[in-house]
Write a protein that holds these residues in place. Structure first.
Motif, short mmCIF file in Angstrom:
data_model
loop_
_atom_site.label_atom_id
_atom_site.label_comp_id
_atom_site.label_asym_id
_atom_site.label_seq_id
_atom_site.Cartn_x
_atom_site.Cartn_y
_atom_site.Cartn_z
N ARG A 186 -3.36 12.85 4.72
CA ARG A 186 -3.93 11.52 4.63
C ARG A 186 -5.22 11.49 3.83
O ARG A 186 -5.66 10.45 3.39
CB ARG A 186 -4.17 10.98 6.06
CG ARG A 186 -4.74 9.60 6.10
CD ARG A 186 -3.91 8.50 6.71
NE ARG A 186 -2.52 8.72 6.87
CZ ARG A 186 -1.95 8.97 8.05
NH1 ARG A 186 -2.67 9.10 9.13
NH2 ARG A 186 -0.65 9.11 8.13
N PHE A 218 -6.14 5.03 7.85
CA PHE A 218 -4.94 4.21 7.87
C PHE A 218 -3.86 4.82 8.78
O PHE A 218 -3.57 6.01 8.70
CB PHE A 218 -4.39 4.06 6.45
CG PHE A 218 -3.06 3.39 6.37
CD1 PHE A 218 -2.91 2.06 6.70
CD2 PHE A 218 -1.93 4.10 5.96
CE1 PHE A 218 -1.69 1.44 6.62
CE2 PHE A 218 -0.70 3.49 5.88
CZ PHE A 218 -0.57 2.15 6.20
N ASP A 219 -3.29 4.00 9.66
CA ASP A 219 -2.24 4.45 10.57
C ASP A 219 -1.01 3.57 10.35
O ASP A 219 -1.01 2.39 10.70
CB ASP A 219 -2.73 4.32 12.01
CG ASP A 219 -1.70 4.81 13.02
OD1 ASP A 219 -0.57 5.16 12.62
OD2 ASP A 219 -2.01 4.82 14.23
N CYS A 236 0.84 -1.20 0.00
CA CYS A 236 0.00 0.00 0.00
C CYS A 236 0.87 1.25 0.00
O CYS A 236 2.05 1.21 0.34
CB CYS A 236 -0.96 0.02 1.19
SG CYS A 236 -0.14 0.08 2.81
N ASP A 273 -8.08 5.03 2.24
CA ASP A 273 -8.55 4.81 3.60
C ASP A 273 -7.92 5.87 4.49
O ASP A 273 -6.76 5.75 4.91
CB ASP A 273 -8.15 3.40 4.08
CG ASP A 273 -8.57 3.13 5.50
OD1 ASP A 273 -9.24 4.00 6.10
OD2 ASP A 273 -8.23 2.06 6.03
N ASP A 323 -3.57 -1.42 -1.31
CA ASP A 323 -4.32 -0.20 -1.59
C ASP A 323 -5.13 -0.40 -2.88
O ASP A 323 -4.58 -0.82 -3.89
CB ASP A 323 -3.33 0.95 -1.77
CG ASP A 323 -4.01 2.31 -1.75
OD1 ASP A 323 -5.01 2.48 -2.45
OD2 ASP A 323 -3.51 3.18 -1.03
N THR A 359 0.50 -0.73 11.80
CA THR A 359 0.85 -1.91 11.00
C THR A 359 1.93 -2.75 11.65
O THR A 359 2.11 -3.91 11.29
CB THR A 359 1.35 -1.49 9.61
OG1 THR A 359 2.59 -0.79 9.74
CG2 THR A 359 0.34 -0.60 8.90
N ARG A 415 -2.90 -5.61 6.04
CA ARG A 415 -4.08 -5.07 5.39
C ARG A 415 -3.98 -5.37 3.90
O ARG A 415 -2.89 -5.57 3.38
CB ARG A 415 -4.21 -3.56 5.62
CG ARG A 415 -3.08 -2.76 5.00
CD ARG A 415 -3.13 -1.30 5.42
NE ARG A 415 -4.34 -0.64 4.99
CZ ARG A 415 -4.48 -0.08 3.80
NH1 ARG A 415 -3.50 -0.15 2.91
NH2 ARG A 415 -5.59 0.53 3.48
N ARG A 464 -5.53 9.42 0.70
CA ARG A 464 -5.55 7.96 0.73
C ARG A 464 -6.95 7.43 0.45
O ARG A 464 -7.95 8.10 0.68
CB ARG A 464 -5.11 7.43 2.09
CG ARG A 464 -3.68 7.76 2.49
CD ARG A 464 -3.31 6.93 3.70
NE ARG A 464 -3.48 5.52 3.39
CZ ARG A 464 -2.53 4.76 2.83
NH1 ARG A 464 -1.37 5.27 2.54
NH2 ARG A 464 -2.76 3.49 2.56
#
Length: 262
Positions: free
Chosen positions: A196, A204-205, A165, A201, A244, A209, A241, A199
């Motif tokens: 962000r 997303f952080d 991603c 999403d 992307d 991850t 995840r 993105r």
């Protein structure tokens, strides 16, 4: 081929560079198809960096292999290997390692010159800009903003093959530990990137991850800045995840150019 980039990576990585275009051996048919419509300069660049990469593979005992870009623009490496390609004006480099030794490699080359002010604002956080000001006061001869940009590019080249991603420039921060002509740095993921919203999403952080901070090294020589990061085997997480859903975003820099266009 010379080897400044080799000095920036562990002994298990084969890393080579060239400051001139290489004319042989010939490319594979699949590679030629990828550059069939390219201008001569782009064809030469594409061919040379693959010849350098195949020389790296040969050092590891891996036979010559097709090195084409996937749909996301990232180069595809032979089974059991990881690698990275980079080029800028007058410079081509590649690094390859076996997966038993490394989870990922990232190398990036940039002109040894400051970034345009508009780009600097896009690729740095306030914390980083304060850090760059301190570094510039201590060693004004180093274009620290360009080294920072390159370090984030190298980190992305390790991140993307594992996580699948996009990672924004505001999703990671760099801290330098200058040391003579060459130096070290650490790149770590951070939460709360200001851009962000671009993105797919927005929640997303990158910190969540589990992807780690990674240490790298940099060097400047003959007008070129090179950064390199090696992630030892077992140091990186499995993807947490799905990829992307917007692959066209996966490899774009803040300036809009494809990072992977190797």
């Amino acid at each position: 081929m010379s080897g400044t980039v080799r000095t920036l990576l562990p002994a298990y990585a084969a890393a080579l560079e060239s400051t001139r275009e290489l004319t042989g051996p010939p490319l594979f048919a699949a590679e030629l198809r990828q550059i069939a419509d390219a201008l001569p300069a782009r064809r030469a660049e594409y061919a040379t960096v693959r010849r350098v990469a195949r020389a790296c593979l040969a050092e590891l005992g891996v036979p010559p292999a097709v090195l084409v870009r996937g749909a996301d623009g990232a180069p595809r490496w032979p089974h059991g290997t990881v690698g990275s390609l980079t080029h800028c004006r007058g410079y081509r480099a590649a690094a390859v390692a076996r997966t038993r030794d490394a989870d990922g490699l990232g190398v990036d080359a940039e002109p040894c010159a400051p970034l345009p002010a508009r780009v600097l604002a896009q690729v740095t956080s306030p914390v980083e800009r304060a850090h760059l000001a301190e570094l510039a006061a201590a060693r004004p001869e180093v274009p620290w903003c360009r080294v920072l940009f390159s370090a984030k590019e190298a980190y992305y080249k390790v991140w993307y093959p594992v996580m699948g991603c996009w990672l924004g420039f505001d999703d990671a921060e760099v801290e330098f530990r200058p040391d003579g002509v060459t130096g070290t740095f650490v790149v770590r993921p951070v939460s709360g990137g200001a851009r962000r919203v671009r993105r797919a999403d927005a929640r997303f952080d990158p910190v969540a991850t589990g992807f780690p901070a990674l240490r790298g090294r940099w060097a400047a020589d003959a007008g070129v800045m090179v950064t390199a990061i090696a992630a030892p085997a077992g140091s990186l997480p499995r993807p947490v995840r799905p990829p992307d859903p917007r692959p066209a975003q996966a490899g774009r820099t803040a300036t809009g150019t494809l990072r992977w266009a190797q």
